[in-house]
Scaffold this motif. Structure first.
Motif, mmCIF file in Angstrom:
data_model
loop_
_atom_site.group_PDB
_atom_site.id
_atom_site.type_symbol
_atom_site.label_atom_id
_atom_site.label_comp_id
_atom_site.label_asym_id
_atom_site.label_seq_id
_atom_site.Cartn_x
_atom_site.Cartn_y
_atom_site.Cartn_z
ATOM 1 N N LEU A 136 0.591 -1.183 -0.106
ATOM 2 C CA LEU A 136 -0.027 0.025 0.104
ATOM 3 C C LEU A 136 0.728 1.271 0.259
ATOM 4 N N SER A 137 0.313 2.203 -0.606
ATOM 5 C CA SER A 137 1.218 3.700 -0.765
ATOM 6 C C SER A 137 1.244 4.285 0.730
ATOM 7 N N GLY A 138 2.539 4.593 1.025
ATOM 8 C CA GLY A 138 2.799 5.287 2.191
ATOM 9 C C GLY A 138 3.324 4.315 3.157
ATOM 10 N N LYS A 139 3.113 2.900 2.927
ATOM 11 C CA LYS A 139 3.710 1.728 3.595
ATOM 12 C C LYS A 139 5.056 1.203 3.141
ATOM 13 N N THR A 140 5.977 0.727 4.087
ATOM 14 C CA THR A 140 7.344 0.358 3.465
ATOM 15 C C THR A 140 7.437 -1.337 3.913
ATOM 16 N N ALA A 141 8.125 -1.877 3.353
ATOM 17 C CA ALA A 141 8.654 -3.447 3.768
ATOM 18 C C ALA A 141 9.995 -3.671 3.424
ATOM 19 N N TYR A 142 10.639 -4.473 4.034
ATOM 20 C CA TYR A 142 11.680 -4.895 3.527
ATOM 21 C C TYR A 142 11.648 -6.237 3.036
ATOM 22 N N VAL A 143 12.337 -6.368 1.502
ATOM 23 C CA VAL A 143 12.062 -7.421 0.771
ATOM 24 C C VAL A 143 13.755 -7.778 0.383
ATOM 25 N N ASN A 144 14.109 -8.937 0.763
ATOM 26 C CA ASN A 144 15.405 -9.388 0.312
ATOM 27 C C ASN A 144 16.476 -8.517 0.850
ATOM 28 N N GLY A 145 16.474 -7.792 1.878
ATOM 29 C CA GLY A 145 17.271 -6.874 2.631
ATOM 30 C C GLY A 145 17.115 -5.412 1.972
ATOM 31 N N SER A 146 16.371 -5.210 1.036
ATOM 32 C CA SER A 146 16.054 -3.882 0.253
ATOM 33 C C SER A 146 14.732 -3.337 1.004
ATOM 34 N N LYS A 147 14.708 -2.043 1.180
ATOM 35 C CA LYS A 147 13.425 -1.352 1.644
ATOM 36 C C LYS A 147 12.580 -0.978 0.495
ATOM 37 N N ILE A 148 11.455 -1.436 0.726
ATOM 38 C CA ILE A 148 10.470 -0.990 -0.584
ATOM 39 C C ILE A 148 9.477 -0.236 -0.311
ATOM 40 N N THR A 149 9.214 0.909 -0.778
ATOM 41 C CA THR A 149 8.047 1.895 -0.404
ATOM 42 C C THR A 149 6.806 1.481 -1.580
ATOM 43 N N GLY A 150 5.852 1.251 -0.850
ATOM 44 C CA GLY A 150 4.390 0.895 -1.466
ATOM 45 C C GLY A 150 3.786 1.582 -2.486
#
Length: 314
Positions: A136-150
């Motif tokens: 979701l827009s405004g949310k972040t998550a780490y995927v395989n060590g990289s920070k992803i902004t939704g």
């Protein structure tokens, strides 16, 4: 007697006396010195130190001999952990602090799952596959060590679970307890068996439904099933064939139930979850092709139907 000092006197035999006393109480100094020399001989024969017991650069007298020390001395040092062991050798004098470095990054989340470093078992995984559009827009998550902004639009999804809600039967269908009645009588009509949600979702993300009936024969065989659908005729006969079910299931993606009889009549029907306003539908429709233009009937012998399921919505 020769007086050699105000304190000491020397007699004709060469014996020194303490002149501060007189008569028989005079002290024989020679005897005292001889006793002292005897004790010094004993002292110089005392000790068992060897060079490997004395620090390098230092000496000691042991049994009249001068011993030069050979113990090495190690000053202050700092050790950074690496891939191999580092050893502080024995047999040396540590003259300074020996420091083994620590690191605040030595935590489970920084170590691959299944690996262990200095007794810390890793929890980091690298098998995630989410991309920005899945978050979701405004949310972040780490995927395989990289920070992803939704970048995905929409608010947070909600979950609505329900059990055995009475179903409203569509017009044109009249159920009769104990008698097989078609739930999708007309081939070109979608029959919607509905429940009232009590709210209106703006978007349905996922839907899993299960419909059951109230029929019971009291026997655990084909007679006790609530639903069946026809699958044509047995080869060379006019005997109808059926599949039987205790419950029916539907989701957003229509499951296809297929019938192919001995005469090549191939058709079936769809079950699907749909939502409109505050209504949730268990929709049943026919599909027909090949040598048949009638589609397949889905029957029930219950006179009351109930829906259970899970709705994920925004």
């Amino acid at each position: 007697m020769l007086i050699v000092s105000p304190v000491y006197a020397l007699d004709s035999n060469g014996v020194i006396y303490d002149n501060s006393t007189s008569g028989s109480s005079a002290t024989n100094v020679n005897d005292a010195l001889n006793d002292l020399y005897s004790k010094l001989d004993n002292i110089k024969n005392i000790g068992n130190a060897t060079s490997d017991k004395i620090l390098s650069g230092y000496t000691a007298y042991v049994k009249g001999n001068t011993i030069t020390g050979s113990i090495p001395s190690k000053g202050a040092a700092t050790y950074t952990p690496g891939t191999s062991n580092q050893t502080i050798a024995s047999g040396q004098y540590l003259s300074g602090a020996q420091t083994i470095k620590g690191d605040a990054n030595l935590v489970a989340a920084n170590i691959a799952k299944g690996k262990s470093i200095f007794g810390i078992s890793g929890t980091y995984t690298s098998d995630a596959n989410a991309v920005a559009g899945n978050i979701l827009s405004g949310k972040t998550a780490y995927v395989n060590g990289s920070k992803i902004t939704g970048t995905a639009s929409g608010g947070d999804a909600k979950v609505y679970k329900f059990t055995d809600k009475p179903v409203t039967i569509p017009s044109g269908v009249t159920l009769k307890y104990g008698s097989w009645v078609s739930l999708n009588r007309d081939k070109d009509t979608t029959y919607n068996y509905s429940i009232d949600l009590g709210f209106t979702p703006s978007e349905v993300v996922a839907c899993e439904l299960e419909m059951r009936g109230n029929y019971s024969s009291g026997r655990e065989n084909l007679d006790d099933h609530n639903f069946r659908f026809s699958r044509g005729y047995a080869s060379g006969t006019a005997n109808s064939q059926y599949w039987y079910f205790h419950t029916l299931v539907a989701s957003l993606k229509s499951p296809w139930l297929d019938s192919d009889d001995a005469y090549g009549s191939d058709n079936g029907y769809n079950l699907k979850c749909r939502q409109s306003g505050n209504k949730l539908y268990f929709s049943i429709s026919k599909n027909y092709y090949a040598n048949s233009d009638n589609g397949t009937h889905l029957f029930t012998r219950a006179d009351k139907l109930f829906l259970s399921g899970t709705l994920v919505y925004k």
